[in-house]
Design a protein around this motif. Structure first.
Motif, PDB file in Angstrom:
ATOM      1  N   VAL A  71       0.821  -1.213   0.000  1.00  0.00           N
ATOM      2  CA  VAL A  71       0.000   0.000   0.000  1.00  0.00           C
ATOM      3  C   VAL A  71       0.855   1.263   0.000  1.00  0.00           C
ATOM      4  O   VAL A  71       1.929   1.311   0.579  1.00  0.00           O
ATOM      5  N   SER A  72       0.315   2.285  -0.665  1.00  0.00           N
ATOM      6  CA  SER A  72       0.862   3.639  -0.598  1.00  0.00           C
ATOM      7  C   SER A  72       0.317   4.304   0.660  1.00  0.00           C
ATOM      8  O   SER A  72      -0.540   3.750   1.347  1.00  0.00           O
ATOM      9  N   ALA A  73       0.763   5.528   0.894  1.00  0.00           N
ATOM     10  CA  ALA A  73       0.143   6.367   1.931  1.00  0.00           C
ATOM     11  C   ALA A  73      -1.173   6.891   1.369  1.00  0.00           C
ATOM     12  O   ALA A  73      -1.310   7.026   0.145  1.00  0.00           O
ATOM     13  N   PRO A  74      -2.157   7.190   2.240  1.00  0.00           N
ATOM     14  CA  PRO A  74      -3.417   7.735   1.720  1.00  0.00           C
ATOM     15  C   PRO A  74      -3.184   8.963   0.833  1.00  0.00           C
ATOM     16  O   PRO A  74      -2.421   9.864   1.185  1.00  0.00           O
ATOM     17  N   ASN A 125      -5.142  16.973   0.220  1.00  0.00           N
ATOM     18  CA  ASN A 125      -3.692  16.742   0.290  1.00  0.00           C
ATOM     19  C   ASN A 125      -3.366  15.255   0.364  1.00  0.00           C
ATOM     20  O   ASN A 125      -4.101  14.484   0.969  1.00  0.00           O
ATOM     21  N   LYS A 126      -2.216  14.917  -0.203  1.00  0.00           N
ATOM     22  CA  LYS A 126      -1.694  13.562  -0.009  1.00  0.00           C
ATOM     23  C   LYS A 126      -0.946  13.544   1.314  1.00  0.00           C
ATOM     24  O   LYS A 126      -0.222  14.501   1.638  1.00  0.00           O
ATOM     25  N   ILE A 127      -1.089  12.433   2.040  1.00  0.00           N
ATOM     26  CA  ILE A 127      -0.388  12.329   3.331  1.00  0.00           C
ATOM     27  C   ILE A 127       1.126  12.527   3.142  1.00  0.00           C
ATOM     28  O   ILE A 127       1.769  13.209   3.950  1.00  0.00           O
ATOM     29  N   THR A 128       1.689  11.972   2.087  1.00  0.00           N
ATOM     30  CA  THR A 128       3.151  12.110   1.898  1.00  0.00           C
ATOM     31  C   THR A 128       3.544  13.583   1.777  1.00  0.00           C
ATOM     32  O   THR A 128       4.552  14.008   2.342  1.00  0.00           O
ATOM     33  N   ASP A 129       2.736  14.358   1.046  1.00  0.00           N
ATOM     34  CA  ASP A 129       3.050  15.793   0.919  1.00  0.00           C
ATOM     35  C   ASP A 129       2.988  16.471   2.282  1.00  0.00           C
ATOM     36  O   ASP A 129       3.830  17.307   2.616  1.00  0.00           O
ATOM     37  N   GLY A 166       3.831   7.593   6.214  1.00  0.00           N
ATOM     38  CA  GLY A 166       2.494   7.479   5.626  1.00  0.00           C
ATOM     39  C   GLY A 166       2.236   6.046   5.186  1.00  0.00           C
ATOM     40  O   GLY A 166       1.188   5.444   5.488  1.00  0.00           O
ATOM     41  N   GLU A 167       3.205   5.457   4.500  1.00  0.00           N
ATOM     42  CA  GLU A 167       3.073   4.068   4.048  1.00  0.00           C
ATOM     43  C   GLU A 167       3.054   3.119   5.250  1.00  0.00           C
ATOM     44  O   GLU A 167       2.309   2.149   5.294  1.00  0.00           O
ATOM     45  N   TYR A 168       3.907   3.442   6.232  1.00  0.00           N
ATOM     46  CA  TYR A 168       4.020   2.584   7.426  1.00  0.00           C
ATOM     47  C   TYR A 168       2.659   2.466   8.135  1.00  0.00           C
ATOM     48  O   TYR A 168       2.152   1.363   8.366  1.00  0.00           O
ATOM     49  N   GLY A 197       4.660   0.399   0.999  1.00  0.00           N
ATOM     50  CA  GLY A 197       5.453   0.745  -0.183  1.00  0.00           C
ATOM     51  C   GLY A 197       6.447   1.841   0.122  1.00  0.00           C
ATOM     52  O   GLY A 197       6.553   2.317   1.255  1.00  0.00           O
ATOM     53  N   PHE A 198       7.227   2.208  -0.894  1.00  0.00           N
ATOM     54  CA  PHE A 198       7.983   3.466  -0.915  1.00  0.00           C
ATOM     55  C   PHE A 198       9.320   3.479  -0.181  1.00  0.00           C
ATOM     56  O   PHE A 198      10.160   4.296  -0.459  1.00  0.00           O
ATOM     57  N   TYR A 199       9.544   2.606   0.818  1.00  0.00           N
ATOM     58  CA  TYR A 199      10.802   2.756   1.560  1.00  0.00           C
ATOM     59  C   TYR A 199      11.453   1.431   1.924  1.00  0.00           C
ATOM     60  O   TYR A 199      10.844   0.366   1.861  1.00  0.00           O
ATOM     61  N   SER A 244      12.206   7.425  -5.018  1.00  0.00           N
ATOM     62  CA  SER A 244      11.662   8.709  -5.476  1.00  0.00           C
ATOM     63  C   SER A 244      10.134   8.625  -5.434  1.00  0.00           C
ATOM     64  O   SER A 244       9.561   7.543  -5.232  1.00  0.00           O
ATOM     65  N   ARG A 245       9.470   9.759  -5.622  1.00  0.00           N
ATOM     66  CA  ARG A 245       8.016   9.821  -5.485  1.00  0.00           C
ATOM     67  C   ARG A 245       7.340   8.774  -6.371  1.00  0.00           C
ATOM     68  O   ARG A 245       7.792   8.489  -7.480  1.00  0.00           O
ATOM     69  N   GLY A 246       6.258   8.224  -5.877  1.00  0.00           N
ATOM     70  CA  GLY A 246       5.559   7.165  -6.605  1.00  0.00           C
ATOM     71  C   GLY A 246       6.235   5.805  -6.451  1.00  0.00           C
ATOM     72  O   GLY A 246       5.885   4.838  -7.120  1.00  0.00           O
ATOM     73  N   GLY A 247       7.203   5.736  -5.523  1.00  0.00           N
ATOM     74  CA  GLY A 247       8.049   4.545  -5.435  1.00  0.00           C
ATOM     75  C   GLY A 247       7.394   3.288  -4.882  1.00  0.00           C
ATOM     76  O   GLY A 247       8.020   2.223  -4.900  1.00  0.00           O
ATOM     77  N   SER A 248       6.151   3.364  -4.419  1.00  0.00           N
ATOM     78  CA  SER A 248       5.509   2.127  -3.950  1.00  0.00           C
ATOM     79  C   SER A 248       5.356   1.126  -5.093  1.00  0.00           C
ATOM     80  O   SER A 248       5.307  -0.088  -4.861  1.00  0.00           O
ATOM     81  N   ASP A 249       5.285   1.633  -6.315  1.00  0.00           N
ATOM     82  CA  ASP A 249       5.262   0.738  -7.484  1.00  0.00           C
ATOM     83  C   ASP A 249       6.504  -0.158  -7.509  1.00  0.00           C
ATOM     84  O   ASP A 249       6.448  -1.313  -7.919  1.00  0.00           O
ATOM     85  N   ILE A 250       7.629   0.423  -7.097  1.00  0.00           N
ATOM     86  CA  ILE A 250       8.888  -0.347  -7.112  1.00  0.00           C
ATOM     87  C   ILE A 250       8.827  -1.419  -6.031  1.00  0.00           C
ATOM     88  O   ILE A 250       9.193  -2.574  -6.266  1.00  0.00           O
TER      89      ILE A 250
HETATM   90  N1  ASP Z   1       3.399   8.026  -1.106  1.00  0.00           N
HETATM   91  C1  ASP Z   1       4.504   8.194  -1.988  1.00  0.00           C
HETATM   92  C2  ASP Z   1       4.234   9.339  -2.940  1.00  0.00           C
HETATM   93  O1  ASP Z   1       3.238  10.033  -2.789  1.00  0.00           O
HETATM   94  C3  ASP Z   1       4.864   6.944  -2.722  1.00  0.00           C
HETATM   95  C4  ASP Z   1       3.757   6.307  -3.504  1.00  0.00           C
HETATM   96  O2  ASP Z   1       2.577   6.580  -3.310  1.00  0.00           O
HETATM   97  O3  ASP Z   1       4.070   5.472  -4.358  1.00  0.00           O
HETATM   98  O4  ASP Z   1       5.008   9.590  -3.815  1.00  0.00           O
END
Ligand code: ASP
Length: 436
Positions: free
Chosen positions: A37-40, A48-52, A115-117, A169-171, A184-190
């Motif tokens: 999962v990503s952060a909300p 807002n995104k939680i990561t932001d 956020g992901e945690y 995800g992400f870390y 990098s941002r969007g890294g939960s895909d990785i």
């Molecule tokens: N939460 C992180 C971001 O907003 C990572 C992700 O969602 O993949 O970039």
């Protein structure tokens, strides 16, 4: 029974309503054993995104501005999530630890990862799956580079102990110091791709808010057709030209392990989405997708008998290297060579660059056009199929689009066309129509 790894992006875990959809999706197929999962993310436009928010807390703290209010917004969102799902989970201890670490000067990577945690802790409780932290499993070296093999071994060993798990995800963390490190941002895909490789999944599902890739940009063409199947190589060509749904670095782990990726829509689980496969498949379809970008510069260099001058191109490339500028294409003729460079790359450097090219190459003349758009027509079906270019160029001619540059890779799966910025949308529509 097989194994599916399912990654859910920020919009799929944004609130209780989205998590209820996630649960329904996961429970609909017993193979969905490992959930990332990503952060909300945003619940609505302007949210807002939680990561932001987490990055903002850190920025405020660094500027000695109290981050209490912002942190409270994050706390409230997680508490509301737990409440709306009716879960018996108390995040107070976790949140206090994060707060304390923020006050004590934690790193930006650490705070961003929380956020992901928290998202994974909540999702695990909701699904009744184990929670498996990625700190100590996804490993980075001193220079912050992913240690792919060590990560694969650590993930495989740990996940073998869990029949079903939710994974943030992400870390991951530094192999040396144990400190948290994010992609990098969007890294939960990785993360999803690494997990898919580690558990030798049959499929890596990437659940997001669109039903896969479309043949072209829906802001330019109304209702473009979805792409049902596409190879990694074709996707790479399209992604490079701006068709982005998946993080670029998410492709390699799954690809190397031979795991196909299925992009799916959490809000429309009945849509089959796009399947990305390792091999290019023979199909009746000639063109898989059309993508592109505006704002490139063409530097056209003319010099009589350029083709006979040994080492002339090396001189040109060394100027680029000295100025740390990368180029996209370099079409050439007998007395000309042109460089196609993104305008961002040239920012403020153009005049110096031209001066140095003049000094080193001694050309007869140089012309600069800074209003070029590039579009890529991509498709495994174009390979060895005569007539494709004819169709593209006829469509462009009929729509009065002047072609400024053409480049076809010898792999024959893409044709790159340069047109003026003003013609970009017309060109995309014309080519789409010709192959729809
Ligand atoms: N939460 C992180 C971001 O907003 C990572 C992700 O969602 O993949 O970039």
């Amino acid at each position: 029974m097989g194994i599916k790894v399912a990654k859910f992006g920020g919009s799929s875990v944004a609130d209780g309503i989205q998590l209820a959809k996630l649960k329904e999706i996961v429970e609909a197929d017993a193979d969905r054993k490992y959930i990332i999962v990503s952060a909300p993310g945003k619940r609505f436009d302007g949210d807002n995104k939680i990561t932001d928010l987490l990055y903002m807390c850190k920025a405020q703290k660094d500027q000695n501005i109290p981050a209490d209010q912002l942190f409270q917004v994050i706390t409230d969102r997680f508490n509301a999530l737990v409440l709306s799902l009716g879960l018996d989970v108390n995040l107070t201890g976790e949140i206090q630890t994060i707060r304390k670490n923020l006050e004590e000067g934690c790193s930006a990577d650490y705070i961003a990862s929380r956020g992901e945690y928290l998202s994974a802790i909540v999702t695990a409780a909701y699904l009744g799956y184990d929670f498996v932290d990625t700190a100590g499993l996804i490993l980075f070296d001193k220079k912050g580079r992913l240690m792919a093999e060590e990560t694969n071994e650590a993930l495989a060993a740990e996940l073998a102990k869990h029949e079903r798990a939710v994974i943030p995800g992400f870390y991951g963390s530094s192999a040396e110091t144990g400190e948290i490190k994010v992609f990098s941002r969007g890294g939960s895909d990785i993360t999803g791709s690494l997990v898919a490789r580690a558990v030798a999944a049959d499929m890596y599902e990437n659940w997001t808010d669109v039903s896969g890739f479309l043949m072209t940009d829906p802001r330019i063409v109304d209702n473009p057709k979805p792409i049902e199947r596409i190879s990694y190589i074709e996707l790479r060509e399209l992604a490079y030209m701006g068709a982005n749904v998946l993080h670029e670095d998410a492709i390699y782990p799954a690809r190397n392990a031979g795991v196909p990726i299925n992009i799916r829509n959490t809000n429309k689980p009945e849509d089959p989405g796009t399947i990305i496969t390792a091999e290019m498949e023979a199909s009746d379809r000639i063109v898989s997708g059309i993508a592109g970008h505006k704002n490139f510069t063409v530097i056209a260099i003319y010099k009589n008998t350029l083709n006979a001058e040994v080492g002339i191109i090396r001189k040109l490339l060394s100027v680029l290297e000295d100025n740390n500028i990368s180029f996209e294409h370099m079409p050439s003729g007998i007395d000309t060579v042109s460089l196609v460079i993104s305008n961002d790359e040239l920012d403020g450097k153009l005049d110096d660059l031209i001066e140095q090219i003049e000094a080193r190459m001694k050309p007869d003349s140089i012309e600069v056009h800074d209003d070029i758009a590039l579009l890529a027509v991509v498709g495994a079906g174009m390979d060895r199929k005569p007539g494709t270019s004819a169709r593209i160029f006829t469509a462009l001619a009929e729509n009065n689009v002047n072609i400024r540059m053409i480049d076809q890779g010898s792999s024959e799966i893409n044709i790159i066309i340069g047109v003026s910025n003003d013609d970009f949308e017309t060109a995309i529509r014309a080519i789409y129509k010709a192959f729809e």
